[in-house]
Design a protein around this motif. Structure first.
Motif, PDB file in Angstrom:
ATOM      1  N   ILE A  64      59.984  38.902  32.813  1.00 37.27           N
ATOM      2  CA  ILE A  64      59.617  37.819  31.902  1.00 37.27           C
ATOM      3  C   ILE A  64      58.118  37.563  31.903  1.00 37.27           C
ATOM      4  N   ASP A  65      57.455  37.792  33.020  1.00 36.16           N
ATOM      5  CA  ASP A  65      56.017  37.516  33.105  1.00 36.16           C
ATOM      6  C   ASP A  65      55.172  38.738  32.747  1.00 36.16           C
ATOM      7  N   THR A  66      55.673  39.566  31.833  1.00 38.38           N
ATOM      8  CA  THR A  66      54.929  40.744  31.403  1.00 38.38           C
ATOM      9  C   THR A  66      53.564  40.354  30.829  1.00 38.38           C
ATOM     10  N   THR A  67      52.575  41.192  31.096  1.00 43.41           N
ATOM     11  CA  THR A  67      51.214  40.911  30.623  1.00 43.41           C
ATOM     12  C   THR A  67      51.125  41.120  29.116  1.00 43.41           C
ATOM     13  N   PHE A  68      50.470  40.169  28.442  1.00 41.48           N
ATOM     14  CA  PHE A  68      50.322  40.259  26.991  1.00 41.48           C
ATOM     15  C   PHE A  68      48.970  40.877  26.645  1.00 41.48           C
ATOM     16  N   ASP A  69      49.004  41.976  25.889  1.00 40.98           N
ATOM     17  CA  ASP A  69      47.764  42.549  25.375  1.00 40.98           C
ATOM     18  C   ASP A  69      47.613  42.149  23.907  1.00 40.98           C
ATOM     19  N   MET A  70      46.660  42.780  23.229  1.00 38.11           N
ATOM     20  CA  MET A  70      46.384  42.387  21.849  1.00 38.11           C
ATOM     21  C   MET A  70      47.584  42.632  20.936  1.00 38.11           C
ATOM     22  N   PHE A  71      48.274  43.759  21.094  1.00 39.56           N
ATOM     23  CA  PHE A  71      49.415  44.049  20.239  1.00 39.56           C
ATOM     24  C   PHE A  71      50.550  43.052  20.467  1.00 39.56           C
ATOM     25  N   LYS A  72      50.789  42.680  21.723  1.00 34.49           N
ATOM     26  CA  LYS A  72      51.911  41.812  22.044  1.00 34.49           C
ATOM     27  C   LYS A  72      51.758  40.415  21.467  1.00 34.49           C
ATOM     28  N   MET A  73      50.569  40.090  21.007  1.00 38.23           N
ATOM     29  CA  MET A  73      50.393  38.810  20.311  1.00 38.23           C
ATOM     30  C   MET A  73      51.181  38.772  19.004  1.00 38.23           C
ATOM     31  N   SER A  74      51.559  39.948  18.505  1.00 37.90           N
ATOM     32  CA  SER A  74      52.329  40.029  17.258  1.00 37.90           C
ATOM     33  C   SER A  74      53.818  40.234  17.526  1.00 37.90           C
ATOM     34  N   TYR A  75      54.268  39.905  18.744  1.00 34.97           N
ATOM     35  CA  TYR A  75      55.673  40.113  19.104  1.00 34.97           C
ATOM     36  C   TYR A  75      56.646  39.316  18.239  1.00 34.97           C
ATOM     37  N   LEU A  76      56.164  38.269  17.575  1.00 36.39           N
ATOM     38  CA  LEU A  76      57.045  37.519  16.684  1.00 36.39           C
ATOM     39  C   LEU A  76      57.604  38.408  15.583  1.00 36.39           C
ATOM     40  N   ASP A  77      56.842  39.446  15.216  1.00 34.49           N
ATOM     41  CA  ASP A  77      57.280  40.369  14.166  1.00 34.49           C
ATOM     42  C   ASP A  77      58.160  41.484  14.716  1.00 34.49           C
ATOM     43  N   TYR A  78      58.196  41.647  16.044  1.00 32.79           N
ATOM     44  CA  TYR A  78      58.946  42.741  16.655  1.00 32.79           C
ATOM     45  C   TYR A  78      59.809  42.213  17.808  1.00 32.79           C
ATOM     46  N   PRO A  79      60.789  41.372  17.527  1.00 34.53           N
ATOM     47  CA  PRO A  79      61.594  40.792  18.613  1.00 34.53           C
ATOM     48  C   PRO A  79      62.369  41.840  19.402  1.00 34.53           C
ATOM     49  N   GLY A  80      62.773  42.931  18.744  1.00 35.37           N
ATOM     50  CA  GLY A  80      63.479  43.988  19.458  1.00 35.37           C
ATOM     51  C   GLY A  80      62.599  44.649  20.502  1.00 35.37           C
ATOM     52  N   VAL A  81      61.317  44.841  20.179  1.00 36.47           N
ATOM     53  CA  VAL A  81      60.380  45.443  21.124  1.00 36.47           C
ATOM     54  C   VAL A  81      60.140  44.481  22.287  1.00 36.47           C
ATOM     55  N   LEU A  82      60.006  43.190  22.003  1.00 37.09           N
ATOM     56  CA  LEU A  82      59.835  42.194  23.059  1.00 37.09           C
ATOM     57  C   LEU A  82      61.034  42.210  24.010  1.00 37.09           C
ATOM     58  N   LEU A  83      62.231  42.274  23.462  1.00 44.71           N
ATOM     59  CA  LEU A  83      63.445  42.300  24.289  1.00 44.71           C
ATOM     60  C   LEU A  83      63.438  43.501  25.234  1.00 44.71           C
ATOM     61  N   ILE A  84      63.111  44.675  24.711  1.00 45.20           N
ATOM     62  CA  ILE A  84      63.107  45.887  25.539  1.00 45.20           C
ATOM     63  C   ILE A  84      61.970  45.843  26.555  1.00 45.20           C
ATOM     64  N   ASP A  85      60.813  45.326  26.158  1.00 44.87           N
ATOM     65  CA  ASP A  85      59.676  45.218  27.079  1.00 44.87           C
ATOM     66  C   ASP A  85      60.042  44.357  28.285  1.00 44.87           C
ATOM     67  N   VAL A  86      60.720  43.237  28.045  1.00 41.84           N
ATOM     68  CA  VAL A  86      61.031  42.298  29.113  1.00 41.84           C
ATOM     69  C   VAL A  86      62.261  42.722  29.907  1.00 41.84           C
ATOM     70  N   PHE A  87      63.331  43.139  29.218  1.00 40.29           N
ATOM     71  CA  PHE A  87      64.611  43.392  29.888  1.00 40.29           C
ATOM     72  C   PHE A  87      65.002  44.868  29.943  1.00 40.29           C
ATOM     73  N   GLY A  88      64.253  45.746  29.276  1.00 37.34           N
ATOM     74  CA  GLY A  88      64.501  47.169  29.391  1.00 37.34           C
ATOM     75  C   GLY A  88      65.463  47.745  28.365  1.00 37.34           C
ATOM     76  N   TRP A  89      65.683  49.063  28.537  1.00 42.39           N
ATOM     77  CA  TRP A  89      66.556  49.766  27.596  1.00 42.39           C
ATOM     78  C   TRP A  89      67.983  49.236  27.645  1.00 42.39           C
ATOM     79  N   SER A  90      68.423  48.763  28.796  1.00 39.67           N
ATOM     80  CA  SER A  90      69.789  48.235  28.908  1.00 39.67           C
ATOM     81  C   SER A  90      69.991  47.066  27.954  1.00 39.67           C
TER      82      SER A  90
END
Length: 449
Positions: free
Chosen positions: A314-340
């Motif tokens: 949950i405490d993943t580091t946010f870079d410049m791209f991750k500021m746009s995670y609102l547009d990519y919720p699926g990517v945010l989910l995988i980044d935080v919780f993984g492929w599972s």
């Protein structure tokens, strides 16, 4: 004969008291009354007196209260629990992802987004509840007014609203409430058009009715083109082709329409595009050669590959791209919780869409079936492309992830799910007699003119 009629009606009155769905009372009276009359006639031919025949028929039918309760179980309002469970799962996922985003992002302007997302969700749920109990058949009478209103709003909105990235998508309503007008049109206009032309196609699917349908579709397409919202224009065009095929069953014409529409869209990309859309669409073909042009795609691919089975936490580091995670919720989910978690999301989405599809054979009402086809297709189109963008291999478009992504598109999505649940709720309480009468009225040129 009068005594016979009164005793049968008395029996049917007591039976109908137990059936809460008043709409089917006439159907039950007609069906059971005819059955009792047939038994009485049979017994009279066997030599029974009228009184004896009536008594026999009533005895064979059984206690009217017991019969009524059994009829109530068959003709009661129902809830599609599979679809509701899928919706609850996606809603919880959505709220969790927005909370994670606002917790990790440092920019203060994003800190209030979670509150706004909760507000959208609450209003969306209220709309869903309204449409669950709303009689969807009333939309038929309002179809022309809905069609005209939305087209007028699409026409005047560029004159009264501020451009957003070159588009006039958003209508500023009273009290500062913002409505995504083009998204509303993509959801609602196919339903209005389908309601208007459905009976015409069923009665006489000739060239005149086909041209009428094309004209009704062309008006919003032109308005969406003028508003520069090509994504919603393409979604609406695709949805219109799917709906045409289902309404007419003329698959050759449907395939021809798809080819023509696709060709026109490609020509527009080459000759009428002022915003470099073709270049943005083609960037996925050379991600390795042009890493800067495909920055978002390469960032998504890198994040997905590095997430592993259990993610970065949950405490993943946010870079410049991750500021746009609102547009990519699926990517945010995988980044935080993984492929599972991504696999679980995929399973949940398949469950959700399959629940919509499974409704179709259970609905007898043609108008309800048309609404299910339209809404399910729109959900499926957006979900499939959102999943494709989550891989980083598809062009990045302004297609939101339904029920998960941030924005007031949630209002329409919850409302559409409510409409589906409302159709399913009434599937066993719609009077077939009233429907047949209404079809005759619609088919009569004297009443329809």
């Amino acid at each position: 004969m009068t005594n016979r009629h009164e005793r049968i009606q008395h029996y049917l009155d007591h039976m109908c008291v137990q059936v809460k769905a008043r709409e089917v009372h006439n159907d039950l009276r007609d069906e059971l009354g005819n059955h009792m009359e047939e038994m009485i006639l049979d017994k009279e031919q066997e030599g029974y007196t009228e009184e004896e025949a009536i008594a026999y028929a009533i005895e064979q039918m059984g206690d009217p209260a017991v019969v009524g309760k059994s009829m109530h179980r068959l003709h009661r309002h129902r809830m599609h629990w599979g679809l509701l469970v899928g919706l609850i799962g996606l809603s919880i996922t959505s709220l969790l992802l927005i909370w994670i985003f606002t917790t990790n992002v440092a920019d203060e302007k994003y800190q209030t987004l979670y509150r706004g997302h909760v507000v959208y969700t609450v209003i969306g749920v209220m709309l869903m509840l309204f449409f669950i109990y709303f009689d969807y058949r009333k939309l038929k009478k309002a179809a022309w007014w809905i069609y005209i209103l939305l087209n007028v709003l699409l026409w005047i909105n560029p004159m009264i609203s501020t451009d957003f990235y070159g588009m006039s998508r958003f209508l500023i309503a009273p009290l500062g409430f913002v409505i995504d007008l083009t998204t509303a049109s993509v959801w609602i206009l196919p339903l209005a058009i389908g309601a208007i032309v459905q009976e015409k196609f069923h009665l006489n699917c000739n060239m005149q009715s086909i041209l009428t349908y094309i004209a009704m579709v062309a008006v919003p397409v032109v308005l969406l083109f003028q508003m520069s919202d090509w994504v919603r224009m393409f979604l609406f065009g695709t949805m219109s082709i799917i709906l045409f095929g289902w309404l007419t069953r003329k698959w050759l014409y449907t395939a021809l329409g798809a080819v023509v529409t696709g060709s026109i869209f490609v020509l527009l990309l080459f000759f009428a595009d002022k915003h470099g859309r073709l270049e943005r669409l083609s960037v996925v073909l050379n991600l390795q050669d042009d890493p800067y042009g495909g920055y978002s795609n390469n960032s998504i691919i890198e994040i997905i590959q590095s997430a592993g089975w259990w993610g970065n936490g949950i405490d993943t580091t946010f870079d410049m791209f991750k500021m746009s995670y609102l547009d990519y919720p699926g990517v945010l989910l995988i980044d935080v919780f993984g492929w599972s978690a991504g696999i679980l999301l995929l399973v949940g989405i398949i469950w959700f869409v399959a629940s919509m599809v499974k409704m179709l054979p259970r609905i007898r009402d043609d108008f309800g079936r048309m609404i299910i086809i339209s809404i399910t297709s729109m959900f499926a189109l957006q979900i499939i492309y959102s999943l494709a963008m989550t891989t980083g291999k598809a062009p990045i478009l302004s297609i939101v992830f339904p029920l998960i992504g941030y924005g007031n598109h949630l209002l329409f999505e919850y409302a559409m799910v409510g409409l589906l649940l409302g159709i399913y709720r009434r599937k066993d309480t719609i009077s077939t007699i009233n429907e047949k009468i209404q079809q005759k009225v619609d088919a009569d040129p004297m009443t329809s003119s």
